[in-house]
Structure formats: C-alpha cells, structure tokens
Design a protein around this motif. Structure first.
Motif, PDB file in Angstrom:
ATOM      1  N   ALA B  25       0.835  -1.199   0.000  1.00 31.72           N
ATOM      2  CA  ALA B  25       0.000   0.000   0.000  1.00 31.72           C
ATOM      3  C   ALA B  25       0.869   1.248   0.000  1.00 31.72           C
ATOM      4  O   ALA B  25       0.658   2.170  -0.792  1.00 31.72           O
ATOM      5  CB  ALA B  25      -0.927  -0.021   1.219  1.00 31.72           C
ATOM      6  N   VAL B  30      -1.418   3.941  -2.067  1.00 30.67           N
ATOM      7  CA  VAL B  30      -2.848   3.811  -1.783  1.00 30.67           C
ATOM      8  C   VAL B  30      -3.008   3.150  -0.416  1.00 30.67           C
ATOM      9  O   VAL B  30      -2.045   2.645   0.138  1.00 30.67           O
ATOM     10  CB  VAL B  30      -3.576   2.982  -2.851  1.00 30.67           C
ATOM     11  N   ASP B  31      -4.220   3.175   0.116  1.00 29.45           N
ATOM     12  CA  ASP B  31      -4.443   2.563   1.425  1.00 29.45           C
ATOM     13  C   ASP B  31      -4.700   1.065   1.283  1.00 29.45           C
ATOM     14  O   ASP B  31      -4.871   0.545   0.175  1.00 29.45           O
ATOM     15  CB  ASP B  31      -5.623   3.243   2.115  1.00 29.45           C
ATOM     16  N   GLY B  34      -7.698  -0.012  -0.594  1.00 27.25           N
ATOM     17  CA  GLY B  34      -7.490   0.176  -2.026  1.00 27.25           C
ATOM     18  C   GLY B  34      -6.705  -0.969  -2.640  1.00 27.25           C
ATOM     19  O   GLY B  34      -7.011  -1.421  -3.748  1.00 27.25           O
ATOM     20  N   ARG B  69     -10.878   7.528  -4.061  1.00 24.78           N
ATOM     21  CA  ARG B  69      -9.427   7.693  -3.916  1.00 24.78           C
ATOM     22  C   ARG B  69      -8.684   7.004  -5.064  1.00 24.78           C
ATOM     23  O   ARG B  69      -7.739   7.564  -5.637  1.00 24.78           O
ATOM     24  CB  ARG B  69      -8.966   7.112  -2.567  1.00 24.78           C
ATOM     25  N   LEU B  70      -9.121   5.801  -5.412  1.00 25.98           N
ATOM     26  CA  LEU B  70      -8.459   5.072  -6.494  1.00 25.98           C
ATOM     27  C   LEU B  70      -8.643   5.786  -7.828  1.00 25.98           C
ATOM     28  O   LEU B  70      -7.728   5.826  -8.650  1.00 25.98           O
ATOM     29  CB  LEU B  70      -9.013   3.639  -6.577  1.00 25.98           C
ATOM     30  N   ALA B  73      -6.476   8.826  -8.103  1.00 23.97           N
ATOM     31  CA  ALA B  73      -5.079   8.435  -8.326  1.00 23.97           C
ATOM     32  C   ALA B  73      -4.880   7.815  -9.709  1.00 23.97           C
ATOM     33  O   ALA B  73      -3.757   7.484 -10.089  1.00 23.97           O
ATOM     34  CB  ALA B  73      -4.632   7.457  -7.241  1.00 23.97           C
ATOM     35  N   HIS B  75      -6.096   4.910 -10.810  1.00 20.67           N
ATOM     36  CA  HIS B  75      -5.905   3.457 -10.801  1.00 20.67           C
ATOM     37  C   HIS B  75      -7.113   2.699 -11.337  1.00 20.67           C
ATOM     38  O   HIS B  75      -7.003   1.523 -11.698  1.00 20.67           O
ATOM     39  CB  HIS B  75      -5.596   2.972  -9.376  1.00 20.67           C
ATOM     40  N   SER B  96      -1.920   0.672 -14.015  1.00 21.90           N
ATOM     41  CA  SER B  96      -1.892   0.437 -12.574  1.00 21.90           C
ATOM     42  C   SER B  96      -1.877  -1.052 -12.262  1.00 21.90           C
ATOM     43  O   SER B  96      -1.208  -1.498 -11.333  1.00 21.90           O
ATOM     44  CB  SER B  96      -3.105   1.098 -11.922  1.00 21.90           C
TER      45      SER B  96
END
Lengths: 148, 148
Positions: B25, B30-31, B34, B69-70, B73, B75, B96
């Motif tokens: 991660a 990413v977390d 994710g 979030r993804l 980014a 992804h 990704s």
DNA sequence: GATACTTGCTAAAAAAATTGATAATCAAGA
DNA sequence: TCTTGATTATCAATTTTTTTAGCAAGTATC
C-alpha cells in the motif's frame, strides 16, 4: 498449475484470519489493535508500551490510546517498571485473558486436531512449507524497499 | 507439542501477509482497502461497487470513498452498467494493474518455486491442510455468533 | 554534573470508517 | 401504466483510530 491453487488458498487463509480477528474484536468489544495487544500479552506475558508498539507496528502514541481503551474496559492494567522509571509494565487482567482465550479456543482445538490427524512426515512437510512461506513474504516485503 | 509450533507459524504467516499488504500500500501510494480492491479487480476482473464492498467486508458507503481515492489516483475508472442503470462497473487501469502486479511478482514467484520444489504428495498434503485450516477459521468465526 | 537519548503521554490534525438519508433505477403487481 | 417496494451508489455528518509533533520525566554516557 497447482501453484495457483495453493497460492489462492494461502490468500484465502489470510482473509479468514483477518475476519476471525475482526469477529473476535466485535465479540469482546474491543478494536482489532486491542485484540492483537491482548494476544501478545496473553501469549508472551506482560510487556511495555514500546514493546507492544513494535509488535503492532504502530506508533507509541497510538499504543497509548489502545492501552487507554483496554484499561478503561478493564482488560489490562499498567504498573511502574520496577527498575526503569520511564517504562511501564502492561499486564492482561486474568478475567479478560480467560474470556479472550475461551473465544479463541475453538480455533486452537481445531488446529490441534488437524495436526494430530497428520503423520509426522506430513507435519514436517507443513512446517517446512510454512517456514519457507514466511521467508518468501519477508523477502518480498523488503524487496521494493531496497530500490533506494 | 508440534501443534503449537505449527499454530505459531500460521499466526506468523498472517502477520507477514498483513505486513506485506501494508508495504504494498505504501509502495503504491494507496491505502490497504485500495490494495484489496485492486487485487480483486485485477485477479477477477471488473466488478460493481457493491461486489467490492462485500469482498472487502466494508459498507458500500466506505466503498464509494475507496473508489474515489483510487479514481483520483488514476488506478481505476467507473462506467455505467450496460443493462442495470443503478449499477456501475469498476475496472482497473492497465498501467496500474501492471504496476501492482510487478510489485507482487516476487511473492508470486517465490510461492511458485516453493510449490514446484515439492513432490506431488507434498502438494496434496499442503492443499488438504490449507483447506481444512480455512474451514477451521470459518467455523471458529461462526461459533460465538450463534450464541444468539 | 551536563548532555543526549529513551519512554510514555498529550494535543491537534488527518485518515478512514460507520450510520442515516437521498436520488436514480429496477422489478412486480394491481 | 403506475405505484409500491427493493436495490444501488452516493453524500453528509459523526465517530473512530491513527499520525505527527512536541513535551516532561527518567536514564545513561561522557
């Protein structure tokens, strides 16, 4: 081809372990970090907050809060370290330790029976497999770190 | 007595798996949620947010945030479901997916080699062991639920 | 004894999840 | 057809948990 099967199972095992931990956490009314802390305290005995922080791989500040929650709930207590005044010794309360253990018991007994049902050769195979698997994960975790 | 050794190793494996996930991660920016979402999208193909929520065992609301979030980014991307207007189809971006895969590759290859180094009998032993272990965790997770 | 390190804690902020509500869509039945 | 009920994804507000930065007390080393 069997590699994929085994790898998929390894991953599934990880999913179940996390699920079990969350289940346990809900069951006992503490968070996942608290469960891991309790697990460490019960299986390895009393520890200092810093030791727990290293084990949980979170900051000592976060550990303080985890311990606050556990202490409020009556699951642990903190004492002064006998020789080092900066340190504390965190101990799991007997009652809570027994309660936690009783919830983990079904899993422990299951594994116990499973291991007992195997031949010594099979046990060795499993043991070697697990050891090598752990090494693989350790290596893979370090790998990309070293790009720097 | 060997039960304890094996159980300890099983637990250690879980620790390493979680550590690897966190490492991944951080590596990919990413977390953890994710990562799991990407993993599912890459290994099983496109999915709807609700499917992902079930897989990650979080609420659909939390899933929306994970996907935001993804998507920010770069992804993943979301498309309308061809037949059901309520649904969306989430797909991992090629770049990704490849990047993520390249980071997991060391682990995959390690397992591959490990499995190849074993005899067919050993493979069967491992496979049965893992299957039963998964069942044990599933049972243990259900157990205390049923107190109600 | 002065200086540097360790330990655990606090406070402020950030990150991420949950709950509850909402808008859009679908599926059936009257 | 239209209306009722369910599903889907999202949003908003709140809660939970973590991090970062800083600090006070204690220890160790020189």
């Amino acid at each position: 081809m069997a590699d994929d099967d085994i790898r998929a199972r390894i991953q599934q095992l990880g999913v179940r372990q996390q699920r079990f931990e969350r289940h346990l956490a809900k069951e006992l009314g503490v968070d996942a970090a608290g469960i891991e802390a309790m697990d460490h305290l019960i299986s390895t005995g009393p520890a200092t907050p810093t030791e727990l922080a290293r084990r949980l791989e979170i900051s000592t500040a976060a550990t303080t809060l985890v311990l606050n929650r556990l202490e409020t709930a009556g699951h642990i207590h903190r004492e002064r370290h006998p020789t080092d005044g900066r340190k504390l010794v965190v101990t799991a309360e007997q009652n809570s330790a027994e309660l936690a253990y009783s919830h983990v018991l079904p899993m422990i007994e299951g594994v116990e029976q499973l291991v007992e049902s195997m031949t010594p050769e099979e046990r060795m195979t499993i043991q070697r497999f697990l050891d090598q698997l752990i090494t693989i994960y350790d290596d893979a975790t370090r790998k990309t770190h070293q790009n720097f």
